[in-house]
Write an enzyme that holds these catalytic residues in place. Structure first.
Site, PDB file in Angstrom:
ATOM      1  N   SER A 140       0.752  -1.156   0.235  1.00  0.00           N
ATOM      2  CA  SER A 140       0.112  -0.134   0.226  1.00  0.00           C
ATOM      3  C   SER A 140       0.798   1.085   0.384  1.00  0.00           C
ATOM      4  CB  SER A 140      -0.662  -0.075   1.191  1.00  0.00           C
ATOM      5  OG  SER A 140      -1.451   1.456   1.620  1.00  0.00           O
ATOM      6  N   TYR A 153      -1.953  -0.983  10.463  1.00  0.00           N
ATOM      7  CA  TYR A 153      -1.652  -1.055   8.984  1.00  0.00           C
ATOM      8  C   TYR A 153      -0.490  -0.770   9.183  1.00  0.00           C
ATOM      9  CZ  TYR A 153      -3.938  -1.074   4.513  1.00  0.00           C
ATOM     10  OH  TYR A 153      -3.918  -1.838   3.106  1.00  0.00           O
TER      11      TYR A 153
HETATM   12  N1  LIG Z   1      -9.005  -0.842  -1.099  1.00  0.00           N
HETATM   13  C1  LIG Z   1      -7.666   0.015  -0.885  1.00  0.00           C
HETATM   14  O1  LIG Z   1      -7.979   0.493  -1.254  1.00  0.00           O
HETATM   15  C2  LIG Z   1      -6.920  -0.626  -1.074  1.00  0.00           C
HETATM   16  C3  LIG Z   1      -5.457   0.606  -0.762  1.00  0.00           C
HETATM   17  C4  LIG Z   1      -4.337  -0.531  -0.849  1.00  0.00           C
HETATM   18  C5  LIG Z   1      -3.468  -2.031  -0.284  1.00  0.00           C
HETATM   19  N2  LIG Z   1      -5.106  -2.186  -0.171  1.00  0.00           N
HETATM   20  C6  LIG Z   1      -4.782  -3.818  -0.023  1.00  0.00           C
HETATM   21  O2  LIG Z   1      -5.323  -4.656  -0.528  1.00  0.00           O
HETATM   22  C7  LIG Z   1      -5.753  -6.014   0.075  1.00  0.00           C
HETATM   23  C8  LIG Z   1      -7.374  -6.459  -0.080  1.00  0.00           C
HETATM   24  O3  LIG Z   1      -8.004  -5.209   0.631  1.00  0.00           O
HETATM   25  P1  LIG Z   1      -9.576  -4.953   0.190  1.00  0.00           P
HETATM   26  O4  LIG Z   1      -9.570  -3.092  -0.567  1.00  0.00           O
HETATM   27  O5  LIG Z   1      -9.978  -5.995  -1.415  1.00  0.00           O
HETATM   28  O6  LIG Z   1     -10.654  -5.593   0.620  1.00  0.00           O
HETATM   29  P2  LIG Z   1     -11.237  -6.859   1.367  1.00  0.00           P
HETATM   30  O7  LIG Z   1     -12.555  -5.908   0.259  1.00  0.00           O
HETATM   31  O8  LIG Z   1     -11.763  -6.039   2.538  1.00  0.00           O
HETATM   32  O9  LIG Z   1     -10.981  -7.726   1.062  1.00  0.00           O
HETATM   33  C9  LIG Z   1      -9.626  -8.559   2.107  1.00  0.00           C
HETATM   34  C10 LIG Z   1      -9.739 -10.002   1.314  1.00  0.00           C
HETATM   35  O10 LIG Z   1      -8.697 -10.417   2.187  1.00  0.00           O
HETATM   36  C11 LIG Z   1      -8.989 -11.739   3.052  1.00  0.00           C
HETATM   37  N3  LIG Z   1      -8.403 -11.592   4.274  1.00  0.00           N
HETATM   38  C12 LIG Z   1      -8.766 -10.834   5.393  1.00  0.00           C
HETATM   39  N4  LIG Z   1      -8.317 -11.562   6.569  1.00  0.00           N
HETATM   40  C13 LIG Z   1      -7.495 -13.109   6.086  1.00  0.00           C
HETATM   41  C14 LIG Z   1      -7.253 -14.129   6.904  1.00  0.00           C
HETATM   42  N5  LIG Z   1      -7.417 -14.560   7.693  1.00  0.00           N
HETATM   43  N6  LIG Z   1      -6.933 -15.278   6.128  1.00  0.00           N
HETATM   44  C15 LIG Z   1      -7.349 -15.235   4.283  1.00  0.00           C
HETATM   45  N7  LIG Z   1      -7.741 -14.658   3.896  1.00  0.00           N
HETATM   46  C16 LIG Z   1      -7.977 -12.902   5.183  1.00  0.00           C
HETATM   47  C17 LIG Z   1     -10.189 -11.809   2.418  1.00  0.00           C
HETATM   48  O11 LIG Z   1     -11.274 -12.850   2.525  1.00  0.00           O
HETATM   49  P3  LIG Z   1     -12.205 -13.788   4.007  1.00  0.00           P
HETATM   50  O12 LIG Z   1     -12.286 -12.864   5.131  1.00  0.00           O
HETATM   51  O13 LIG Z   1     -13.015 -14.231   2.701  1.00  0.00           O
HETATM   52  O14 LIG Z   1     -11.014 -14.410   4.533  1.00  0.00           O
HETATM   53  C18 LIG Z   1     -10.842 -10.524   1.538  1.00  0.00           C
HETATM   54  O15 LIG Z   1     -10.460 -11.831   0.605  1.00  0.00           O
HETATM   55  C19 LIG Z   1      -5.482  -5.994   1.180  1.00  0.00           C
HETATM   56  O16 LIG Z   1      -3.647  -6.426   1.469  1.00  0.00           O
HETATM   57  C20 LIG Z   1      -5.148  -4.574   1.087  1.00  0.00           C
HETATM   58  O17 LIG Z   1      -3.822  -4.005   2.781  1.00  0.00           O
HETATM   59  C21 LIG Z   1      -6.184  -2.118  -0.775  1.00  0.00           C
END
Ligand SMILES: NC(=O)c1ccc[n+]([C@@H]2O[C@H](COP(=O)([O-])OP(=O)(O)OC[C@H]3O[C@@H](n4cnc5c(N)ncnc54)[C@H](OP(=O)(O)O)[C@@H]3O)[C@@H](O)[C@H]2O)c1
Length: 254
Positions: A140, A153
């Site tokens: 990120s 985070y």
């Molecule tokens: N959205 C943004 O603005 C943004 C920006 C920069 C980076 N990111 C990064 O992108 C990645 C995805 O985030 P997102 O925005 O797509 O959020 P999201 O929709 O909440 O997705 C998070 C994913 O991680 C999985 N997860 C969480 N805890 C887990 C665990 N203990 N074991 C296995 N899977 C787990 C969840 O699946 P389950 O709950 O089904 O396990 C879900 O599929 C993250 O690493 C986040 O930090 C996001």
């Protein structure tokens, strides 16, 4: 298109948001998918949606090293050797320092950092043996400096970036490449419900296309959108007093 054709890609955190978006995009480009997350029914829906390639779902918590290994073994058995790992599973935080508990910080770091470490451990030995493969970390822009209400985070993403950067150095000349992706704000469950204006907030589809392009170009580090990435990188040159003044007035976690 050809880059992904018949490649076996393991994606963690594939049940929603960015992970799901990448899964569907790569399926449309002919990749075969190993999908890992805890919510099995959501993974199954993606498997049912995939038309072009093959997809396999495995319910696992990335903190469980044995479960992640077993999931990777299943993907290998059903799809073939894993060509690309996308370590994407992650959770956010919005705790002020005075309310952030060690237990919560442990959870964030356990999923965001050790979850990726477990995922790498499940695929790297075979990649090195085959002399090919790519490890991708979804880090990120929050990895670059501390942000308000984001101690756990930011720490987790900084650690993730450093871990993969060190891997990249060690893995030179092995045929295994490493890409670290630093996205800005993307519309997903992680960013939903916030009142704060998130600068350069992207639609999921836009963010996913950029991530896929960054991996395809085999970039070592890819930070986007460029406007926010430039601001964040410039902030690294600021003295702490100036940075703190600005960062305290720009909390994106409200
Ligand atoms: N959205 C943004 O603005 C943004 C920006 C920069 C980076 N990111 C990064 O992108 C990645 C995805 O985030 P997102 O925005 O797509 O959020 P999201 O929709 O909440 O997705 C998070 C994913 O991680 C999985 N997860 C969480 N805890 C887990 C665990 N203990 N074991 C296995 N899977 C787990 C969840 O699946 P389950 O709950 O089904 O396990 C879900 O599929 C993250 O690493 C986040 O930090 C996001």
């Amino acid at each position: 298109m050809a880059y992904w054709s018949n490649k076996v890609v393991m994606i963690t955190g594939a049940s929603s948001g960015i992970g799901k978006g990448i899964a569907l995009e790569l399926a449309s480009r002919g990749a075969h998918l190993g999908l890992l997350a805890r919510r099995e029914e959501l993974l199954q829906e993606i498997v049912d949606e995939v038309k072009n390639g093959k997809a396999v779902a495995a319910a696992a918590d990335v903190r469980d090293v044995k479960a992640v290994r077993e999931a990777a073994d299943r993907f290998r058995k059903e799809l073939g050797p894993i060509d690309v790992l996308i370590a994407n599973a992650g959770i956010g935080t919005s705790d002020h320092a005075t309310r952030l508990t060690p237990e919560h910080a442990e959870k964030v770091i356990g999923i965001n950092v050790l979850g990726a470490v477990n995922s790498v451990g499940a695929v790297l030995p075979e990649m090195v043996e085959r002399g090919q493969g790519r490890l991708v970390a979804i880090s990120s822009l929050a990895a670059y400096r501390g942000l308000a209400k984001s101690a756990a985070y930011c720490a987790s993403k900084a650690a993730l970036t450093a871990y993969f950067e060190s891997l990249r150095i060690d893995l030179r000349n092995t045929g295994v490449g490493v890409s670290i992706i630093h996205p800005g704000f993307i519309k997903t469950d992680l960013t939903s419900g916030r009142e704060a204006k998130m600068p350069y907030l992207m639609e999921l589809e836009t963010g996913v296309k950029k991530i896929v392009a960054g991996i395809e170009k085999e970039k070592a580090i890819y930070a986007f959108p460029w406007q926010l990435a430039t601001i964040v990188r410039a902030s690294m040159l600021m003295p702490s007093a100036m940075y703190d003044w600005i960062a305290a007035r720009n909390s994106f976690r409200e």
